[in-house]
Motif scaffolding. Structure first.
Motif, mmCIF file in Angstrom:
data_model
loop_
_atom_site.group_PDB
_atom_site.id
_atom_site.type_symbol
_atom_site.label_atom_id
_atom_site.label_comp_id
_atom_site.label_asym_id
_atom_site.label_seq_id
_atom_site.Cartn_x
_atom_site.Cartn_y
_atom_site.Cartn_z
ATOM 1 N N MET A 1 7.488 -0.217 6.269
ATOM 2 C CA MET A 1 7.280 -0.795 4.942
ATOM 3 C C MET A 1 6.643 0.164 3.954
ATOM 4 N N HIS A 2 5.629 0.895 4.362
ATOM 5 C CA HIS A 2 4.916 1.772 3.437
ATOM 6 C C HIS A 2 5.056 3.224 3.878
ATOM 7 N N GLN A 3 5.723 4.006 3.047
ATOM 8 C CA GLN A 3 5.928 5.424 3.322
ATOM 9 C C GLN A 3 5.620 6.215 2.059
ATOM 10 N N ASP A 4 5.525 7.524 2.210
ATOM 11 C CA ASP A 4 5.509 8.402 1.050
ATOM 12 C C ASP A 4 6.923 8.388 0.447
ATOM 13 N N PRO A 5 7.023 8.679 -0.848
ATOM 14 C CA PRO A 5 5.963 9.042 -1.780
ATOM 15 C C PRO A 5 5.302 7.817 -2.406
ATOM 16 N N HIS A 6 4.033 7.970 -2.781
ATOM 17 C CA HIS A 6 3.332 6.933 -3.533
ATOM 18 C C HIS A 6 3.740 7.036 -4.994
ATOM 19 N N ILE A 7 3.929 5.889 -5.639
ATOM 20 C CA ILE A 7 4.394 5.864 -7.027
ATOM 21 C C ILE A 7 3.391 5.070 -7.854
ATOM 22 N N VAL A 8 2.501 5.771 -8.520
ATOM 23 C CA VAL A 8 1.515 5.075 -9.356
ATOM 24 C C VAL A 8 2.213 4.505 -10.588
ATOM 25 N N ASN A 9 1.590 3.500 -11.197
ATOM 26 C CA ASN A 9 2.227 2.806 -12.311
ATOM 27 C C ASN A 9 1.932 3.425 -13.675
ATOM 28 N N THR A 10 1.494 4.663 -13.681
ATOM 29 C CA THR A 10 1.435 5.467 -14.888
ATOM 30 C C THR A 10 1.354 6.921 -14.439
ATOM 31 N N GLY A 11 1.802 7.833 -15.251
ATOM 32 C CA GLY A 11 1.778 9.232 -14.826
ATOM 33 C C GLY A 11 2.473 10.144 -15.810
ATOM 34 N N TYR B 1 0.730 -6.747 10.221
ATOM 35 C CA TYR B 1 0.325 -5.644 9.349
ATOM 36 C C TYR B 1 -1.189 -5.522 9.327
ATOM 37 N N GLU B 2 -1.707 -4.345 9.631
ATOM 38 C CA GLU B 2 -3.146 -4.146 9.768
ATOM 39 C C GLU B 2 -3.543 -2.778 9.226
ATOM 40 N N PRO B 3 -3.432 -2.578 7.896
ATOM 41 C CA PRO B 3 -3.814 -1.290 7.310
ATOM 42 C C PRO B 3 -5.320 -1.151 7.199
ATOM 43 N N SER B 4 -5.759 0.028 6.808
ATOM 44 C CA SER B 4 -7.195 0.295 6.720
ATOM 45 C C SER B 4 -7.874 -0.532 5.641
ATOM 46 N N PHE B 5 -7.120 -0.937 4.592
ATOM 47 C CA PHE B 5 -7.762 -1.658 3.493
ATOM 48 C C PHE B 5 -7.828 -3.163 3.736
ATOM 49 N N GLY B 6 -7.173 -3.679 4.779
ATOM 50 C CA GLY B 6 -7.201 -5.102 5.062
ATOM 51 C C GLY B 6 -8.259 -5.438 6.103
ATOM 52 N N ARG B 7 -8.342 -6.729 6.445
ATOM 53 C CA ARG B 7 -9.288 -7.168 7.459
ATOM 54 C C ARG B 7 -8.512 -7.831 8.586
ATOM 55 N N GLY B 8 -8.170 -7.036 9.598
ATOM 56 C CA GLY B 8 -7.384 -7.569 10.705
ATOM 57 C C GLY B 8 -5.943 -7.773 10.306
ATOM 58 N N PRO B 9 -5.092 -8.239 11.217
ATOM 59 C CA PRO B 9 -3.687 -8.489 10.882
ATOM 60 C C PRO B 9 -3.560 -9.518 9.761
ATOM 61 N N PHE B 10 -2.566 -9.326 8.885
ATOM 62 C CA PHE B 10 -2.362 -10.240 7.764
ATOM 63 C C PHE B 10 -2.072 -11.653 8.268
ATOM 64 N N ASP C 1 -11.121 -10.881 -2.035
ATOM 65 C CA ASP C 1 -11.590 -12.173 -1.544
ATOM 66 C C ASP C 1 -12.296 -12.035 -0.199
ATOM 67 N N ALA C 2 -12.978 -13.106 0.188
ATOM 68 C CA ALA C 2 -13.649 -13.138 1.484
ATOM 69 C C ALA C 2 -12.668 -13.039 2.638
ATOM 70 N N ASP C 3 -11.358 -13.335 2.394
ATOM 71 C CA ASP C 3 -10.365 -13.215 3.466
ATOM 72 C C ASP C 3 -10.063 -11.756 3.815
ATOM 73 N N GLY C 4 -10.598 -10.832 3.030
ATOM 74 C CA GLY C 4 -10.388 -9.414 3.295
ATOM 75 C C GLY C 4 -9.047 -8.882 2.838
ATOM 76 N N TRP C 5 -8.238 -9.710 2.200
ATOM 77 C CA TRP C 5 -6.889 -9.323 1.810
ATOM 78 C C TRP C 5 -6.597 -9.535 0.329
ATOM 79 N N THR C 6 -6.796 -10.760 -0.134
ATOM 80 C CA THR C 6 -6.364 -11.124 -1.477
ATOM 81 C C THR C 6 -7.115 -10.325 -2.530
ATOM 82 N N LEU C 7 -6.380 -9.648 -3.405
ATOM 83 C CA LEU C 7 -6.952 -8.851 -4.481
ATOM 84 C C LEU C 7 -6.804 -9.599 -5.798
ATOM 85 N N ARG C 8 -7.919 -9.753 -6.522
ATOM 86 C CA ARG C 8 -7.948 -10.493 -7.774
ATOM 87 C C ARG C 8 -8.465 -9.614 -8.911
#
Length: 261
Positions: free
Chosen positions: A181-191, A60-69, A221-228
């Motif tokens: 794995m990731h398709q439309d529609p996007h479902i935000v957690n409030t709306g 998996y290598e989306p635009s928001f990550g850093r290289g393949p997971f 994180d510095a790994d380009g993936w982990t969100l805290r």
């Protein structure tokens, strides 16, 4: 892209969903004080390969990550909430661990996540946060069905989370699944209820309420993936894949019933 599955593909999706749930429950049972996150990744890999399934994460290598997971499962600990990349970390008593797993089997993907406390030390506020995401997930599922709008699900999820006092981040949320794995529609957690795409039978959705105790801001994180959490606050995340049916919604990511259940 929004995919609508036929009955044959939906049947395959039930098998994929049960596999994802069974792996998550197996990893939860094995995650104890002294377990290394890399062990969890290795055990997950073996279960996926034994099932002749495919990890959705390794390449998996989306635009928001850093290289393949490069790993088979997301392992997010304490202030990490999303995309936690397995690394050399040994779990301690009281750690809040989130496991997030997406697998493809026979061409259909399922995605699910669970949060739980490792060991015997459990802070009441951690348990309350996990329970809030579970209630929000249940509310989102209850709002789903043919003719419902995506906004109805977002509103149901967000109402539970905001009433429980948690800030809500809208950068990452639920999504469609199917052959990928990731398709439309996007479902935000409030709306807002009554808005957005109208659900129809055969649609697969991954609903995933997640929160951070005192902020809606993330840092990477510095790994380009982990969100805290930006403040270092604890976090929780619950997720199911559901199928929209003719008369409601079916949860696909439930564990295989055991004898005697």
């Amino acid at each position: 892209m929004i995919e609508i599955l036929n009955a044959t593909a939906l049947s395959r999706g039930r098998v994929t969903g049960a596999l994802v749930a069974d792996i998550l429950q197996a990893m939860k049972a094995r995650a104890s004080v002294g377990t290394n996150l890399l062990e969890i990744d290795a055990w997950t890999k073996q279960m996926i390969l034994d099932a002749r399934a495919t990890s959705c994460y390794v390449a998996y290598e989306p635009s928001f990550g850093r290289g393949p997971f490069g790993h088979y499962i997301c392992t997010s600990v304490n202030d990490a909430v999303l995309h936690g990349r397995p690394h050399d970390y040994t779990l301690a008593d009281g750690d809040l661990l989130t496991l997030d797993l997406a697998v493809s089997l026979d061409g259909v993907v399922a995605d699910s996540a669970i949060s739980f406390i490792v060991g015997n030390s459990s802070a009441p506020e951690d348990a309350a946060m996990i329970e809030a995401t579970e209630r929000a997930l249940a509310a989102g599922i209850a709002a789903a069905g043919p003719g419902a709008r995506i906004g109805d699900l977002s509103h149901a999820i967000g109402t539970v989370l905001s009433d429980a006092g948690y800030p809500i981040n809208t950068q990452f949320g639920g999504h469609g699944v199917g052959s990928t794995m990731h398709q439309d529609p996007h479902i935000v957690n409030t709306g807002h209820a009554g808005r957005g795409y109208k659900l129809q039978p055969g649609l697969l959705l991954a609903l995933e309420p997640w929160v951070m105790a005192d902020t809606d801001e993330l840092r990477t994180d510095a790994d380009g993936w982990t969100l805290r959490s930006a403040t270092g606050a604890r976090t929780a995340h619950s997720e199911h894949t559901i199928a929209i049916t003719e008369d409601g919604a079916e949860i696909l990511t439930l564990p295989t019933p055991r004898s005697g259940d």
